[in-house]
Design a protein around this motif. Structure first.
Motif, PDB file in Angstrom:
ATOM      1  N   ALA A  63       1.014  -1.058  -0.076  1.00  0.00           N
ATOM      2  CA  ALA A  63      -0.068  -0.015  -0.160  1.00  0.00           C
ATOM      3  C   ALA A  63       0.805   1.150   0.083  1.00  0.00           C
ATOM      4  O   ALA A  63       2.129   1.300   0.574  1.00  0.00           O
ATOM      5  CB  ALA A  63      -0.796   0.000   1.104  1.00  0.00           C
ATOM      6  N   LEU A  64       0.554   2.347  -0.576  1.00  0.00           N
ATOM      7  CA  LEU A  64       0.998   3.566  -0.585  1.00  0.00           C
ATOM      8  C   LEU A  64       0.199   4.529   0.033  1.00  0.00           C
ATOM      9  O   LEU A  64      -1.092   4.539  -0.083  1.00  0.00           O
ATOM     10  CB  LEU A  64       1.416   4.158  -1.997  1.00  0.00           C
ATOM     11  CG  LEU A  64       2.728   3.330  -2.714  1.00  0.00           C
ATOM     12  CD1 LEU A  64       2.958   3.832  -4.005  1.00  0.00           C
ATOM     13  CD2 LEU A  64       3.763   3.378  -1.763  1.00  0.00           C
ATOM     14  N   PRO A  65       0.665   5.405   0.875  1.00  0.00           N
ATOM     15  CA  PRO A  65      -0.319   6.636   1.470  1.00  0.00           C
ATOM     16  C   PRO A  65      -1.175   7.345   0.215  1.00  0.00           C
ATOM     17  O   PRO A  65      -0.523   7.575  -0.975  1.00  0.00           O
ATOM     18  CB  PRO A  65       0.514   7.583   2.148  1.00  0.00           C
ATOM     19  CG  PRO A  65       2.069   6.648   2.283  1.00  0.00           C
ATOM     20  CD  PRO A  65       2.078   5.847   1.264  1.00  0.00           C
ATOM     21  N   GLY A 109       7.532  12.592 -10.390  1.00  0.00           N
ATOM     22  CA  GLY A 109       7.885  13.997 -11.040  1.00  0.00           C
ATOM     23  C   GLY A 109       8.764  14.004 -12.381  1.00  0.00           C
ATOM     24  O   GLY A 109       8.774  14.787 -13.195  1.00  0.00           O
ATOM     25  N   ASN A 110       9.430  12.737 -12.513  1.00  0.00           N
ATOM     26  CA  ASN A 110      10.184  12.679 -13.804  1.00  0.00           C
ATOM     27  C   ASN A 110       9.268  11.981 -14.943  1.00  0.00           C
ATOM     28  O   ASN A 110       9.934  11.697 -15.893  1.00  0.00           O
ATOM     29  CB  ASN A 110      11.475  11.786 -13.544  1.00  0.00           C
ATOM     30  CG  ASN A 110      12.578  12.622 -12.887  1.00  0.00           C
ATOM     31  OD1 ASN A 110      12.827  13.750 -13.136  1.00  0.00           O
ATOM     32  ND2 ASN A 110      13.363  11.848 -11.905  1.00  0.00           N
ATOM     33  N   PRO A 141       9.941   5.078 -22.787  1.00  0.00           N
ATOM     34  CA  PRO A 141      11.100   4.150 -22.888  1.00  0.00           C
ATOM     35  C   PRO A 141      11.151   3.091 -21.639  1.00  0.00           C
ATOM     36  O   PRO A 141      10.721   3.366 -20.673  1.00  0.00           O
ATOM     37  CB  PRO A 141      12.171   4.919 -22.818  1.00  0.00           C
ATOM     38  CG  PRO A 141      11.561   6.313 -23.109  1.00  0.00           C
ATOM     39  CD  PRO A 141      10.216   6.335 -22.771  1.00  0.00           C
ATOM     40  N   ALA A 142      11.662   1.938 -21.908  1.00  0.00           N
ATOM     41  CA  ALA A 142      11.452   0.927 -20.768  1.00  0.00           C
ATOM     42  C   ALA A 142      12.315   1.283 -19.629  1.00  0.00           C
ATOM     43  O   ALA A 142      11.800   0.954 -18.437  1.00  0.00           O
ATOM     44  CB  ALA A 142      12.190  -0.356 -21.356  1.00  0.00           C
ATOM     45  N   SER A 143      13.309   2.503 -19.768  1.00  0.00           N
ATOM     46  CA  SER A 143      14.115   2.565 -18.401  1.00  0.00           C
ATOM     47  C   SER A 143      13.181   3.529 -17.736  1.00  0.00           C
ATOM     48  O   SER A 143      13.739   3.877 -16.602  1.00  0.00           O
ATOM     49  CB  SER A 143      15.303   3.314 -18.954  1.00  0.00           C
ATOM     50  OG  SER A 143      15.043   4.196 -19.892  1.00  0.00           O
ATOM     51  N   ARG A 180      -3.361  10.947 -11.206  1.00  0.00           N
ATOM     52  CA  ARG A 180      -2.134  11.389 -10.389  1.00  0.00           C
ATOM     53  C   ARG A 180      -1.969  11.135  -9.001  1.00  0.00           C
ATOM     54  O   ARG A 180      -1.585  11.833  -8.253  1.00  0.00           O
ATOM     55  CB  ARG A 180      -2.342  13.195 -10.625  1.00  0.00           C
ATOM     56  CG  ARG A 180      -1.843  13.584 -11.795  1.00  0.00           C
ATOM     57  CD  ARG A 180      -2.364  15.173 -12.366  1.00  0.00           C
ATOM     58  NE  ARG A 180      -2.297  15.472 -13.645  1.00  0.00           N
ATOM     59  CZ  ARG A 180      -1.045  15.761 -14.248  1.00  0.00           C
ATOM     60  NH1 ARG A 180       0.244  16.133 -13.269  1.00  0.00           N
ATOM     61  NH2 ARG A 180      -0.788  15.815 -15.400  1.00  0.00           N
ATOM     62  N   ILE A 211      14.577  17.067 -12.911  1.00  0.00           N
ATOM     63  CA  ILE A 211      13.095  17.362 -12.926  1.00  0.00           C
ATOM     64  C   ILE A 211      12.108  17.198 -11.843  1.00  0.00           C
ATOM     65  O   ILE A 211      11.525  18.065 -11.290  1.00  0.00           O
ATOM     66  CB  ILE A 211      12.569  16.533 -14.226  1.00  0.00           C
ATOM     67  CG1 ILE A 211      13.450  17.160 -15.715  1.00  0.00           C
ATOM     68  CG2 ILE A 211      11.169  16.514 -14.419  1.00  0.00           C
ATOM     69  CD1 ILE A 211      12.998  18.396 -15.984  1.00  0.00           C
ATOM     70  N   GLY A 212      12.536  15.899 -11.182  1.00  0.00           N
ATOM     71  CA  GLY A 212      11.793  15.389  -9.976  1.00  0.00           C
ATOM     72  C   GLY A 212      11.876  16.462  -8.811  1.00  0.00           C
ATOM     73  O   GLY A 212      10.907  16.809  -8.134  1.00  0.00           O
ATOM     74  N   THR A 267      10.106  20.288  -9.679  1.00  0.00           N
ATOM     75  CA  THR A 267       8.586  19.981  -9.959  1.00  0.00           C
ATOM     76  C   THR A 267       7.947  19.570  -8.497  1.00  0.00           C
ATOM     77  O   THR A 267       6.859  19.601  -8.453  1.00  0.00           O
ATOM     78  CB  THR A 267       8.216  18.991 -10.985  1.00  0.00           C
ATOM     79  OG1 THR A 267       8.778  17.580 -10.602  1.00  0.00           O
ATOM     80  CG2 THR A 267       8.610  19.299 -12.243  1.00  0.00           C
ATOM     81  N   LYS A 283       8.084  16.657  -7.217  1.00  0.00           N
ATOM     82  CA  LYS A 283       7.589  15.386  -7.149  1.00  0.00           C
ATOM     83  C   LYS A 283       8.652  14.603  -6.268  1.00  0.00           C
ATOM     84  O   LYS A 283       8.258  13.557  -6.048  1.00  0.00           O
ATOM     85  CB  LYS A 283       7.461  15.095  -8.666  1.00  0.00           C
ATOM     86  CG  LYS A 283       6.180  15.626  -9.158  1.00  0.00           C
ATOM     87  CD  LYS A 283       4.922  15.416  -8.823  1.00  0.00           C
ATOM     88  CE  LYS A 283       3.803  15.862  -9.977  1.00  0.00           C
ATOM     89  NZ  LYS A 283       2.625  15.774  -9.469  1.00  0.00           N
ATOM     90  N   HIS A 284       9.646  14.978  -6.334  1.00  0.00           N
ATOM     91  CA  HIS A 284      10.712  14.131  -5.820  1.00  0.00           C
ATOM     92  C   HIS A 284      10.320  13.781  -4.270  1.00  0.00           C
ATOM     93  O   HIS A 284      10.099  14.891  -3.482  1.00  0.00           O
ATOM     94  CB  HIS A 284      12.148  14.757  -5.852  1.00  0.00           C
ATOM     95  CG  HIS A 284      13.434  13.927  -5.141  1.00  0.00           C
ATOM     96  ND1 HIS A 284      13.749  12.871  -6.088  1.00  0.00           N
ATOM     97  CD2 HIS A 284      13.953  13.897  -4.138  1.00  0.00           C
ATOM     98  CE1 HIS A 284      14.874  12.542  -5.545  1.00  0.00           C
ATOM     99  NE2 HIS A 284      14.835  12.973  -4.202  1.00  0.00           N
ATOM    100  N   PRO A 307       1.818   3.315   5.167  1.00  0.00           N
ATOM    101  CA  PRO A 307       0.557   3.289   5.521  1.00  0.00           C
ATOM    102  C   PRO A 307       0.453   2.714   7.039  1.00  0.00           C
ATOM    103  O   PRO A 307       1.064   2.134   7.461  1.00  0.00           O
ATOM    104  CB  PRO A 307      -0.080   2.225   4.915  1.00  0.00           C
ATOM    105  CG  PRO A 307       0.797   2.052   3.499  1.00  0.00           C
ATOM    106  CD  PRO A 307       2.092   2.404   4.123  1.00  0.00           C
ATOM    107  N   ASP A 333      17.482  -1.251 -23.732  1.00  0.00           N
ATOM    108  CA  ASP A 333      16.928   0.066 -24.498  1.00  0.00           C
ATOM    109  C   ASP A 333      17.955   1.017 -24.441  1.00  0.00           C
ATOM    110  O   ASP A 333      17.891   2.060 -24.865  1.00  0.00           O
ATOM    111  CB  ASP A 333      15.812   0.635 -23.849  1.00  0.00           C
ATOM    112  CG  ASP A 333      16.048   1.252 -22.392  1.00  0.00           C
ATOM    113  OD1 ASP A 333      17.120   1.046 -21.861  1.00  0.00           O
ATOM    114  OD2 ASP A 333      15.193   1.809 -21.865  1.00  0.00           O
ATOM    115  N   THR A 371      20.010   2.172 -22.283  1.00  0.00           N
ATOM    116  CA  THR A 371      20.103   3.102 -21.092  1.00  0.00           C
ATOM    117  C   THR A 371      21.014   2.416 -20.166  1.00  0.00           C
ATOM    118  O   THR A 371      21.356   1.223 -20.428  1.00  0.00           O
ATOM    119  CB  THR A 371      18.979   3.393 -20.511  1.00  0.00           C
ATOM    120  OG1 THR A 371      18.299   2.440 -19.762  1.00  0.00           O
ATOM    121  CG2 THR A 371      17.828   4.311 -21.203  1.00  0.00           C
ATOM    122  N   ASN A 397      20.748   6.486 -15.735  1.00  0.00           N
ATOM    123  CA  ASN A 397      19.992   6.466 -14.336  1.00  0.00           C
ATOM    124  C   ASN A 397      20.452   5.869 -13.327  1.00  0.00           C
ATOM    125  O   ASN A 397      21.278   5.086 -13.361  1.00  0.00           O
ATOM    126  CB  ASN A 397      18.733   5.357 -14.584  1.00  0.00           C
ATOM    127  CG  ASN A 397      17.972   5.731 -16.067  1.00  0.00           C
ATOM    128  OD1 ASN A 397      17.315   6.984 -15.974  1.00  0.00           O
ATOM    129  ND2 ASN A 397      17.911   4.718 -16.797  1.00  0.00           N
TER     130      ASN A 397
END
Lengths: 762, 762
Positions: free
Chosen positions: A33-35, A210-211, A237-239, A272, B19-20, B23, B25-26, B35, B467, B469, B503
């Protein structure tokens, strides 16, 4: 290569993941689970084949707590699939089976999501449907996929009409063979849909960062395949896709392909918010990856003394509305049909056929029980006709060391005779129909087979920590088989540490090295080999670290007793790791392994989509059972498995694999069936779908034969899949011995036996 | 080794984690949630030195929602600490500073936890306290740790009374040197407590699993140290502790040591629920790891033409109630005091001293600004007295290539003269007191220093994905400096891929290879070297994979343009990785790096607890500022930094490091101070603790000098810490030039200047 020479490998040690699992603390994907996460629910088709005339999600969207509703119109129409890219996220205007996903909802609670799904309005325009795979082959049958020639597919596939893949295996001249035969037999066998029966439903939690990267916590057996597949349907992309498997409560091949992950990922992307999806039993029994029903016809010619001269056969495999593993499974059936018997003239073909039923998959030993049920039932039928003991008939025909296999490969480490003799001895074969209890009929049956271990790459990272423990990072999932414990035993052996010193981390595709996945009996086999490679590199590093310190040749340095030694010099492994962290960069390594793949003889094998297999194994099952003379109820008294495992890395978990596989085999043989009527599943719940319970499973006796393989770690062979191959044939043969009733369609329910017994007495 | 020869290294590319973060989101540790987690709160001492007479947690335990209350009586009395094991989880019957943890509460909400902490009843018996480090050295001073001789400590430490560590650095005969001198100068300088000012408070979420293993998500700079430290206080093998750093919002050395992790882990253990702890600003300013206040006395003898002949000095460093990094920081001060000037006769000693104030830490360039403030203020004082230009005096004395350093090491890649000349040129040194605005006094100052990059091991796992990466798994934390982007640029360069192909995963001590940690300006330096080693191994693997396929020598195979090539043969890196997964086990590798450590000359260096440093760097700062003639307010017009970075892996992020470091230096110089009165912090909030804002920081001009180091990747040197070393001295020197006021105690507040200006005009 006896287990006695090892300290850790070959020993009955407790599994490294045991305590967390038996105490209920282990976090499975279904627990994850995530908050702040939302709960998803899928709207599924109530029609087997229909055009969607109207779809109105507005009532669902208007409900409080609903954050997102997705339909085919809201996502790109990307086709995905294993052999053929024939499926979409949501039905593409046409539904092809009852249970197909049409829309998905994410809401703040599961109850709201369920209510929202019910609120969606939908109207269908029915289309002609086809449910029987043989009917689907007839000219003029409704096409499940009209205009599918532009779907992407594996180039090797031979497909048209409702046939998603036609493969063939042949050798010699089968017509000439039949001409030379003293007798020729023809039989037809049918098998049913069977659910893999994993205890944990398919589950996923998806969360975007966010990425624009997505993480999916799920219970897939093939995290790297899942990553690639999700990248495809998410158009990324898979990555940018990360798949984490916190834990998986069984898979049995039913969790090889996407379950709920793609829907969870799309719902999370649009809402989101993190989204969780988990299947119900009804969803498991209508839209999962069960074993395919098959129709197998076999024609066999024999000499007067029972030598097999020619065999011809055809497998029609009902793969449901989407091909998935169907073409590969059908092709594997050819190899199972061919073995484990020498036959100079062979001609087998298999067809994977679309019908308007749920998709199917690669359940443990895909094609194995279906093909073996036909082969081994027929061997008994022939033996009875020839008046030869069924064991004796088998022994006259089985493969011998150095024989050519059906695909033209040379067979090594062949142990089928030993398996048959040991199983027969253990069951007391001399007395095939011993005395039974009152109102019961008792008989013994035997069946044997061979199986192939899947190849593919495995990589591991290994580090030695300064407290002397060892961490292995693998891309392989521990399904609950103990395979990773087996690999860890090999690593411990190689590094001179105890099994309790080894820690394995969760698989996370961002971090873990690539692994071909937990399939095809390959995990302990292949990860074990990668561990040997990593350990070899660590031994080199330790030699280079300590040779100058001790002023000894690096080659004189050994790992033993959780330490490093050379002559009278000694240091604990913990000290060596700490020393390396201080002065040498730390003791870290990687290891990779891949099995060389046999080359198919292209004159023998045609259109086979899955050549990625490596070494083979042999096994024989024997059963002693009683049939109630009135009700037809079968009671299994004893069940013996003699299986060649090459080297028993951990006999306890191998026995566990055998016991579990036989239990599944008993379920398929006697009671389990997803019952379809006009495309509707009549028993989509675990009360009416009859899996055996502990009370239905006898004590299973395992005889582990250790004829080393060339490729496996310490000679080990793949062991996970074979145990569920022989039960249908072995039990069918024993029932026939007991009461004279030969049932050629699975499951062999008490009802079928009782009706035949009633016919006989009538 | 010019940046022009590289494709990726040396380029101003955007950071891989950018970016994360921009924005929002990080997920930082402070954002992390599980939880069902509880919230923790710490009860802290209101007394500076006292015995706890009564502690009653019953009122807290009785509150609804409170799940756990812990005090010293509830946990083992395990002493922990960096140099000296002098601290316990909760005050051991005696509190030694205001703010020390006495109890911890876990409750279902933060509000309940706070109320529960307030409900705990406590009575103290005051003990005599000592707050001034010089007073703490006097005979009869209250002992902060009575009977501490049995505490475990680094054997190298020389400790007694309130002195937790006394170290010395010497060469030649300092008394003879003073006797030869034309003039001898003595000065005293003092510096203050400064908070590292990371934007994210310290935070941790701890959760135990069914195996008795604990996972802690936190924002430590040193995950592997944290793991070991937690294992110690939890009385567990280190392998049962997992530390994950999802993200860290700045550290600056303030997150090297345990913050809230140990309390979170114990609360989670006892409450059997995940527990989150996060610090408030008040807690940050009373119980964190600020920079130590110091008293530095310097005595310097010079020849008639300004050559330094002898220098004697003493650093008294107030490490607060627990030693932590104090002894090491005090010892580092010796090296900063000694450089960057040739001096034949040296005699420095440093004392880390216990007082009844909060503990202190290893804030960016520990000891650097304090020691450099003394050295470089005094150089200007001497220059003024001798009538020599301060730049000229420095140039006459600075280290030259091949000189012996103060510890006996040979100095290579010495660039201090170039740094000084470039900074001076850029600031317009010829005109030191240019015209100012009305009511303002303008002046320029200069200061220079050297610094040492910390050594230690770094390991990485690297895999090439199909891929194309590349994933790097490192044990190093990205603090926000861009260091991991730098390491990734090196990896991209070595593998012939783009930076966007790389990455980096989160650090997780269970999975990640060991890293000595994000400290001592070492991350890009050391992880970069590990990446070079891993890339070398991947090139070998690719050569072995393709040489037989292409029938070319492995040595002819190059990595370039995201591909592999030999002669006219070419394949994308993605294809090579996919080929290896199919046929070769996958392209995975590891790399390790460690810097050879210089050997201290034991006749020169005594009782130094931290010899783990490697190459050095040089730098000079110059500033042009104005002082308000009435208010003393300082306005910085221009600020120039000339820093030798060896090789600028990414000039943008190096400039970012310089700008941030100077901003912190300006804070320490002009406004920041944790103000203590009788052991109580008077300004424990971010309104009264005056960190500079964007409006207070001028544009900072960076001149990057690239004199390659021997050890660093592509010649790079550590760059993170130096920028905050010189600001106090450079600004003090400019203030003196502008208005004739020489302030020898930090911070140089407007008030101090105004009072001195008023004295002068009086």
């Amino acid at each position: 290569m006896s287990a006695r020479q090892y300290r850790v490998a070959g020993k009955r040690l407790s599994r490294i993941d045991g305590i967390g699992k038996v105490t209920g603390k282990h976090v499975y994907a279904a627990d994850f689970a995530l908050p702040g996460m939302l709960f998803g629910k899928i709207l599924r088709s109530s029609e087997a084949h229909a055009r969607i005339r109207r779809l109105d999600v507005a009532p669902a969207l208007a409900m409080a707590g609903v954050r997102c509703v997705l339909t085919a119109g809201d996502v790109p129409q990307i086709r995905f699939g294993t052999a053929i890219k024939d499926r979409t996220l949501f039905a593409d205007g046409v539904v092809r089976f009852r249970g197909e996903a049409i829309a998905a909802v994410a809401a703040t609670s599961l109850e709201i999501a369920e209510a929202a799904v019910r609120a969606i309005e939908i109207e269908y325009e029915p289309l002609p449907a086809v449910f029987d795979p043989e009917a689907a082959l007839l000219p003029g049958a409704p096409l499940v996929h009209a205009g599918w020639s532009d779907y992407q597919a594996l180039p090797v596939l031979d497909r048209e009409g409702n046939v998603s893949g036609r493969a063939a295996l042949g050798d010699g001249d089968v017509e000439a063979g039949f001409a030379q035969s003293w007798r020729v037999y023809e039989h037809r066998f049918t098998t049913q849909h069977v659910h893999p029966g994993y205890t944990e439903p398919r589950a996923a939690v998806a969360s975007w960062d966010g990425n624009g990267d997505v993480s999916v916590w799920c219970n897939t057996q093939l995290p790297f395949d899942m990553k690639n597949m999700l990248a495809e349907v998410l158009d990324l992309p898979a990555s940018k896709v990360r798949v984490v498997v916190p834990g998986i409560g069984g898979g049995f091949g039913g969790k090889l392909r996407v379950g709920v992950e793609h829907h969870a990922a799309w719902l999370a992307r649009r809402s989101r918010r993190p989204v969780k999806l988990i299947t119900t039993s009804e969803e498991e029994l209508t839209d999962a990856y069960p074993r395919q029903p098959t129709v197998v016809t076999l024609k066999t010619g024999v000499s007067r003394d029972g030598l097999l001269l020619a065999r011809q056969g055809r497998v029609v495999l009902d793969c449901g509305a989407y091909a998935n593993s169907g073409p590969a499974t059908a092709a594997i059936a050819l190899q199972v049909l061919a073995g484990p018997y020498r036959t100079p003239h062979l001609a087998f073909e298999s067809l994977a056929v679309y019908t308007n039923k749920g998709s199917t998959g690669s359940f443990r030993a895909p094609a194995g029980p279906m093909a073996n049920f036909a082969v081994e039932s027929q061997i008994d039928l022939i033996a009875a006709d020839l008046g030869i003991d069924p064991l004796e008939l088998r022994l006259r025909n089985v493969y011998r060391e150095g024989d050519k296999g059906p695909a033209g490969e040379t067979l090594t480490s062949v142990s089928i005779e030993e398996c048959l003799r040991k199983a027969a001895d253990a069951i007391g074969w001399r007395e095939r129909t011993p005395a039974a209890g009152r109102g019961q009929l008792r008989g013994k049956g035997i069946a044997c087979s061979w199986w192939l271990t899947t190849g593919g790459s495995s990589g591991v990272y290994v580090k030695i920590n300064p407290d002397g423990t060892v961490t292995v990072v693998s891309g392989a999932v521990e399904l609950g088989t103990g395979a990773m414990t087996g690999a860890a035993q090999i690593l411990a052996e190689e590094l001179g540490v105890d099994l309790s010193d080894i820690n394995a981390t969760d698989i996370d595709t961002h971090v873990s090295p690539y692994d071909y996945g937990a399939q095809g009996s390959r995990t302990a086999f292949s990860v074990g080999n990668a561990c040997i490679a990593a350990a070899r590199d660590l031994r080199r590093q330790i030699g280079e670290l300590l040779a100058p310190v001790w002023n000894v040749p690096a080659a004189s340095i050994r790992l033993e007793g959780r330490g490093v030694a050379s002559g009278d010099k000694r240091m604990s492994l913990a000290e060596a790791a700490a020393l390396s962290q201080r002065s040498g960069g730390g003791l870290i390594s990687h290891g990779t392994a891949i099995q060389p793949m046999p080359v198919f003889d292209p004159t023998r094998v045609k259109h086979h989509p899955l050549p990625a297999w490596t070494s083979h194994s042999f096994h024989a099952h024997a059963v002693d059972l009683a049939v109630d003379a009135v009700t037809g109820e079968v009671s299994i008294g004893r069940y013996v498995v003699a299986q060649d495992v090459g080297f028993a890395i951990n006999p306890t978990y191998i026995e566990g694999q055998i016991e579990g596989g036989v239990a599944q085999g008993i379920g398929q043989t006697l009671s389990e069936e997803i019952v379809y009527q006009d495309g509707r599943v009549l028993n989509a719940n675990l009360t009416d779908y009859k899996m055996p319970t502990m009370m239905d499973v006898p004590r299973i006796e395992s005889i582990l034969i250790e004829k080393p393989s060339v490729n496996g770690p310490y000679g080990a062979k793949g062991v996970g899949e074979p145990p569920c191959i022989e039960p249908p044939a072995a039990i069918a043969n024993a029932i026939a011995a007991a009461c004279g009733v030969r049932v050629q369609s699975l499951p062999i329910t008490a009802e079928k036996i009782a009706l035949r017994l009633a016919e006989k007495t009538a």
